[in-house]
Design a protein around this motif. Structure first.
Motif, PDB file in Angstrom:
ATOM      1  N   THR A  74      52.527  40.230  36.246  1.00  0.00           N
ATOM      2  CA  THR A  74      51.884  39.071  36.864  1.00  0.00           C
ATOM      3  C   THR A  74      50.421  38.956  36.429  1.00  0.00           C
ATOM      4  OG1 THR A  74      50.965  39.933  38.952  1.00  0.00           O
ATOM      5  CG2 THR A  74      53.337  39.404  38.901  1.00  0.00           C
ATOM      6  N   ARG A  75      49.969  37.732  36.405  1.00  0.00           N
ATOM      7  CA  ARG A  75      48.591  37.438  36.005  1.00  0.00           C
ATOM      8  C   ARG A  75      47.587  38.103  36.934  1.00  0.00           C
ATOM      9  NH1 ARG A  75      45.922  33.528  33.019  1.00  0.00           N
ATOM     10  NH2 ARG A  75      44.063  32.599  33.911  1.00  0.00           N
ATOM     11  N   ALA A  76      47.891  38.132  38.237  1.00  0.00           N
ATOM     12  CA  ALA A  76      46.963  38.712  39.204  1.00  0.00           C
ATOM     13  C   ALA A  76      46.806  40.216  39.002  1.00  0.00           C
ATOM     14  CB  ALA A  76      47.440  38.411  40.624  1.00  0.00           C
ATOM     15  N   LEU A  77      47.904  40.924  38.775  1.00  0.00           N
ATOM     16  CA  LEU A  77      47.847  42.378  38.624  1.00  0.00           C
ATOM     17  C   LEU A  77      47.306  42.792  37.255  1.00  0.00           C
ATOM     18  CD1 LEU A  77      51.198  43.450  40.333  1.00  0.00           C
ATOM     19  CD2 LEU A  77      48.884  43.527  41.277  1.00  0.00           C
ATOM     20  N   CYS A  78      47.530  41.948  36.242  1.00  0.00           N
ATOM     21  CA  CYS A  78      47.015  42.265  34.906  1.00  0.00           C
ATOM     22  C   CYS A  78      45.539  41.894  34.763  1.00  0.00           C
ATOM     23  CB  CYS A  78      47.828  41.536  33.837  1.00  0.00           C
ATOM     24  SG  CYS A  78      49.546  42.093  33.684  1.00  0.00           S
ATOM     25  N   GLY A  79      45.073  40.935  35.576  1.00  0.00           N
ATOM     26  CA  GLY A  79      43.670  40.535  35.486  1.00  0.00           C
ATOM     27  C   GLY A  79      43.368  39.627  34.331  1.00  0.00           C
ATOM     28  N   ASN A  80      44.402  38.967  33.776  1.00  0.00           N
ATOM     29  CA  ASN A  80      44.185  38.128  32.607  1.00  0.00           C
ATOM     30  C   ASN A  80      43.310  36.917  32.905  1.00  0.00           C
ATOM     31  OD1 ASN A  80      44.644  37.319  29.859  1.00  0.00           O
ATOM     32  ND2 ASN A  80      46.059  35.784  30.637  1.00  0.00           N
ATOM     33  N   GLY A  81      43.255  36.501  34.175  1.00  0.00           N
ATOM     34  CA  GLY A  81      42.425  35.358  34.522  1.00  0.00           C
ATOM     35  C   GLY A  81      41.109  35.739  35.154  1.00  0.00           C
ATOM     36  N   SER A  82      40.754  37.026  35.113  1.00  0.00           N
ATOM     37  CA  SER A  82      39.547  37.514  35.777  1.00  0.00           C
ATOM     38  C   SER A  82      38.569  38.113  34.776  1.00  0.00           C
ATOM     39  CB  SER A  82      39.923  38.582  36.818  1.00  0.00           C
ATOM     40  OG  SER A  82      40.906  38.115  37.716  1.00  0.00           O
ATOM     41  N   ASP A  83      37.336  38.229  35.187  1.00  0.00           N
ATOM     42  CA  ASP A  83      36.331  38.952  34.398  1.00  0.00           C
ATOM     43  C   ASP A  83      36.256  38.459  32.951  1.00  0.00           C
ATOM     44  OD1 ASP A  83      34.370  40.878  33.922  1.00  0.00           O
ATOM     45  OD2 ASP A  83      35.828  42.458  33.450  1.00  0.00           O
ATOM     46  N   GLY A  84      36.325  37.142  32.780  1.00  0.00           N
ATOM     47  CA  GLY A  84      36.232  36.591  31.430  1.00  0.00           C
ATOM     48  C   GLY A  84      37.533  36.527  30.677  1.00  0.00           C
ATOM     49  N   GLY A  85      38.632  37.019  31.294  1.00  0.00           N
ATOM     50  CA  GLY A  85      39.938  36.950  30.640  1.00  0.00           C
ATOM     51  C   GLY A  85      40.094  37.959  29.511  1.00  0.00           C
ATOM     52  N   TRP A  86      41.252  37.874  28.851  1.00  0.00           N
ATOM     53  CA  TRP A  86      41.584  38.818  27.781  1.00  0.00           C
ATOM     54  C   TRP A  86      41.294  38.284  26.392  1.00  0.00           C
ATOM     55  CZ3 TRP A  86      46.921  41.587  28.762  1.00  0.00           C
ATOM     56  CH2 TRP A  86      46.858  42.294  29.984  1.00  0.00           C
ATOM     57  N   VAL A  87      41.402  36.963  26.212  1.00  0.00           N
ATOM     58  CA  VAL A  87      41.443  36.420  24.856  1.00  0.00           C
ATOM     59  C   VAL A  87      40.202  36.779  24.050  1.00  0.00           C
ATOM     60  CG1 VAL A  87      40.477  34.163  25.474  1.00  0.00           C
ATOM     61  CG2 VAL A  87      42.003  34.375  23.500  1.00  0.00           C
ATOM     62  N   LYS A  88      39.033  36.866  24.689  1.00  0.00           N
ATOM     63  CA  LYS A  88      37.822  37.219  23.962  1.00  0.00           C
ATOM     64  C   LYS A  88      37.751  38.711  23.661  1.00  0.00           C
ATOM     65  CE  LYS A  88      34.946  33.433  25.631  1.00  0.00           C
ATOM     66  NZ  LYS A  88      33.691  33.047  26.328  1.00  0.00           N
ATOM     67  N   ARG A  89      38.574  39.481  24.333  1.00  0.00           N
ATOM     68  CA  ARG A  89      38.584  40.919  24.089  1.00  0.00           C
ATOM     69  C   ARG A  89      39.592  41.312  23.004  1.00  0.00           C
ATOM     70  NH1 ARG A  89      37.473  40.458  29.751  1.00  0.00           N
ATOM     71  NH2 ARG A  89      35.911  41.956  30.495  1.00  0.00           N
ATOM     72  N   ASN A  90      40.838  40.858  23.178  1.00  0.00           N
ATOM     73  CA  ASN A  90      41.887  41.317  22.254  1.00  0.00           C
ATOM     74  C   ASN A  90      42.660  40.181  21.583  1.00  0.00           C
ATOM     75  OD1 ASN A  90      43.445  40.366  24.353  1.00  0.00           O
ATOM     76  ND2 ASN A  90      44.635  42.234  24.630  1.00  0.00           N
ATOM     77  N   GLY A  91      42.302  38.925  21.867  1.00  0.00           N
ATOM     78  CA  GLY A  91      42.969  37.805  21.224  1.00  0.00           C
ATOM     79  C   GLY A  91      44.244  37.349  21.900  1.00  0.00           C
ATOM     80  N   MET A  92      44.657  38.024  22.981  1.00  0.00           N
ATOM     81  CA  MET A  92      45.876  37.631  23.678  1.00  0.00           C
ATOM     82  C   MET A  92      45.555  36.571  24.725  1.00  0.00           C
ATOM     83  SD  MET A  92      48.058  41.099  24.384  1.00  0.00           S
ATOM     84  CE  MET A  92      48.536  42.223  23.065  1.00  0.00           C
TER      85      MET A  92
END
Length: 304
Positions: A111-129
């Motif tokens: 889930t998006r909430a448990l993975c944190g993909n929508g928090s703290d700036g998201g993932w895409v800028k970190r790993n491209g996902m």
């Protein structure tokens, strides 16, 4: 020249699972994980770097995404999911195939909430996902031994797409950049009116000069000292990723950082070098590939 060896090989029996097979030589990677059967790769979004920088997502705690910075061989692939396959089924097939070859899961989430993909700036800028805005997400990351070293693999799956990130620690191939000295710069400027200074480096998405730029900056300063009659434009260029105005601003700020370094560190008189930025307006290669984008991110000095 560094010899690039296979990452690893996975052989599984079921047609629904992931495989690893040879890819084209220009990818600089001998073996990569093939997608879950029936998936469609979005080739234009593939990131393949013999030596690059990225991050691996390792957790989410107290509203903060936990990541680990990585430098080495980088591969990121994006695939469109086949119809009627759940995120759980796709992620599980990848994980089982990897575990059969000695892979150890270090962190996984749902889930998006448990993975944190929508928090703290998201993932895409970190790993491209970019795992979208839906709740249905499956992700895992871990490592496996390979020829005395370690390969890190991360798989992120959402309803429509999934990503496979493969990272291998390799020594960077060195000796591939020559710093133009002041005499060579002067000769090229006289002949062409401008030159690209290849080895000026900035933090990703920022205008902060990295220490590796010092030698090139010093040679530009020596050029201006030796040729008291000339002035220069220092011109920043970017690729086309991101907003147009943001790229223009970043290009100007990077050029201004170079001029500031010339004046503050090397005593170049104000006005001898004038900063300018054209962003993505003057590419020297296609922005459709990472190799082309890398060429377009550059600093030029132009006679004025």
């Amino acid at each position: 020249m560094t010899i690039l060896r296979p990452l690893f090989a996975l052989l599984v029996a079921t047609g629904l699972s992931a495989l690893v097979t040879p890819v084209a030589a220009q990818d600089n990677l001998t073996l990569v994980i093939e997608p879950y059967a029936g998936s469609e790769e979005r080739v234009r979004e593939r990131v393949t770097e013999a030596y690059g920088r990225t991050a691996r997502i390792l957790g989410f705690e107290d509203g903060k995404v936990l990541d680990e910075r990585f430098e080495g061989r980088v591969l990121l692939m994006r695939f469109r999911n086949p119809k009627d396959r759940s995120t759980f089924e796709i992620a599980t097939n990848y994980r089982q195939a990897l575990e059969a070859r000695g892979f150890t899961v270090e962190w996984q989430c749902e889930t998006r909430a448990l993975c944190g993909n929508g928090s703290d700036g998201g993932w895409v800028k970190r790993n491209g996902m970019n795992l979208g805005i839906g709740r249905d997400i499956d992700y895992f990351t871990g490592q496996m031994p390979y020829e005395g070293g370690t390969v890190f693999v991360s798989v992120g799956v959402e309803r429509s797409n999934h990503y496979v990130q493969v990272l291998q620690s390799d020594a960077m191939e060195t000796g591939q950049v020559r710093v133009l000295d002041a005499e060579a710069m002067a000769s090229s400027l006289d002949a062409q009116g401008k030159i690209t200074v290849e080895n000026i480096y900035f933090d990703f998405g920022k205008a902060d000069l990295l220490p590796e730029s010092d030698e090139a900056i010093a040679e530009i300063a020596r050029l201006l000292s030796d040729r008291a009659e000339i002035g220069l434009y220092v011109v920043g260029h970017t690729d086309s990723i991101g907003g147009f105005e943001a790229n223009l601003s970043l290009a100007r700020e990077r050029a201004a950082s170079v001029v500031s370094a010339l004046e503050s560190r090397h005593g170049v008189a104000a006005g001898r070098a004038v900063p300018a930025g054209v962003g993505p307006l003057a590419p020297v290669a296609s922005n459709a590939t990472e190799a082309g984008r890398a060429l377009n991110r550059r600093v030029e000095i132009v006679l004025r």
